[in-house]
Enzyme design. Structure first.
Site, PDB file in Angstrom:
ATOM      1  CB  CYS A   1      -0.961  -0.004   1.176  1.00  0.00           C
ATOM      2  SG  CYS A   1      -2.055  -1.410   1.145  1.00  0.00           S
TER       3      CYS A   1
ATOM      4  CG  HIS B   1      -3.033   3.276   2.241  1.00  0.00           C
ATOM      5  ND1 HIS B   1      -3.540   2.940   1.002  1.00  0.00           N
ATOM      6  CD2 HIS B   1      -3.165   2.163   3.013  1.00  0.00           C
ATOM      7  CE1 HIS B   1      -3.956   1.686   1.027  1.00  0.00           C
ATOM      8  NE2 HIS B   1      -3.744   1.201   2.240  1.00  0.00           N
TER       9      HIS B   1
ATOM     10  CG  ASN C   1      -6.617  -0.842   1.531  1.00  0.00           C
ATOM     11  OD1 ASN C   1      -5.942  -0.444   0.594  1.00  0.00           O
ATOM     12  ND2 ASN C   1      -6.088  -1.290   2.658  1.00  0.00           N
TER      13      ASN C   1
END
Ligand code: ACO
Length: 328
Positions: free
Chosen positions: A122, A255, A285
């Site tokens: 990520c 993020h 996500n």
């Protein structure tokens, strides 16, 4: 080799989400077929996620990457033929090899420029942007495509409700060009491999077979704690490098994993919640795609404007984390 340029600057952004959108109600129904219980209330309250997008069979990270890249090129008023560097941040490549970046290059109809993947889960986009900035400042490139693209739906264990409701697919891209003025003001990257086991896909390919478990495993609470302290620490460190304060930031784009992590980071930095760009509600996500997707949303809806100071932050498996401070 080009003459060294002092700086790099984002000149265009693009994003792409696959059309198949699953609301939390859709996830409740999907999991119920497997005897797994979840609820819209739980997902919204614990994560802020209301929906995510999943690819259909036969669609790969490179397809999403190319769609996002074309939009970024259009925004930058550049042709694919002008691109002289492609970096794709992904943990869900089309193939073991060659790189998704090479596949993207071919799908864009160009050849010759360097193209490679970067794997920092990520944090991948923040890593890739930092590498592209360094290459431009070194004179190795003048017009880079920096892409985050993921098909995390392929890694999910739909019998594990603690992880499968969290992730989605998508891609975000920027065109990063040599510039006499910044652009990218400061950045910093970190990793701590002692935490490999708290967020991983432990399987691998060997002897023509998948060995081990090829589905995502996460210790959510351990990741949560590390993420909050890493995001605050790296933001402060990058601000110090740039000689500025949190109050100088117009937009924080962290993020997009969990609204509670983002709110907590903003609170610790003394930033008003309105200064945080939040897309996790609609995207879930999307790992390396989450930061460029959120940046693109905020550019296109008019929040991020030329001259604004923006802090991008990544955090994820590895454990990896990093931040880029830029003037848009
Ligand atoms: N639906 C309903 N109940 C659930 C679900 C679900 N989908 N998932 C878990 N629960 C239950 C658990 O079973 C547990 O029940 P119990 O108390 O009866 O045992 C209860 O909810 C609480 O579970 P916790 O794991 O304690 O929930 P928590 O509040 O920690 O939230 C979450 C879990 C959302 C995963 C959180 O820990 C988190 O966001 N962690 C960080 C994730 C992250 O940031 N990832 C980013 C990196 S991603 C990357 O790099 C690829």
């Amino acid at each position: 080799m080009n003459a060294p340029s002092t700086h790099s600057r984002i000149t265009g952004t693009g994003g792409f989400l696959p059309p198949r959108r699953l609301s939390n109600a859709d996830m409740v129904a999907l999991l119920a077929q497997r005897g797994v219980e979840t609820s819209d209330d739980w997902i919204v309250e614990r994560t802020g996620i209301r929906a995510r997008h999943f690819v259909d069979d036969g669609v790969h990270a490179s397809d999403l990457a190319v769609a996002a890249a074309r939009r970024a090129l259009e925004a930058a008023r550049r042709e694919a033929g002008e691109v002289d560097l492609i970096i794709v941040a992904t943990s869900t490549p089309d193939m073991v090899f060659p790189s998704t970046a090479a596949i993207v290059q071919n799908k864009l109809g160009i050849a010759g420029c360097p193209a490679f993947d970067l794997q920092a889960v990520c944090s991948g986009f923040v890593y890739a942007l930092t590498v592209a900035d360094a290459m431009i400042r070194a004179g190795s490139a003048r017009c880079a495509l920096v892409i985050g693209a993921e098909v995390f739906s392929r890694l999910l264990d739909f019998d594990d409700r603690t992880t499968c409701v969290l992730f989605g697919d998508g891609a975000g891209a920027v065109v990063l060009e040599a510039s006499p003025t910044p652009g990218i003001v400061a950045s910093e990257l970190h990793a701590d491999g002692r935490h490999v086991g708290i967020l991983c896909v432990p399987g691998t390919v060997a002897g023509g077979q998948v060995l081990g478990d090829p589905l995502l495993k996460m210790d959510g609470q351990a990741v949560f704690k590390l993420a909050v302290s890493a995001l605050e620490g790296v933001a402060r460190s990058v601000l110090a490098k740039a000689g500025c304060q949190a109050s100088d930031i117009d937009w924080l784009i962290p993020h997009q994993a969990n609204i509670r992590i983002m709110q907590s980071t903003a609170r610790k930095l003394g930033l008003a919640p309105e200064k945080v760009v939040v897309t996790v509600g609609d995207h879930g996500n999307t790992s390396a795609a989450s930061v460029p997707l959120a940046l693109d949303v905020a550019v296109r809806d008019g929040r991020v404007c030329p001259g604004h100071r923006v802090m991008l932050e990544g955090v994820g498996g590895g454990f990896t984390w990093g931040a880029v401070l830029l003037d848009y």
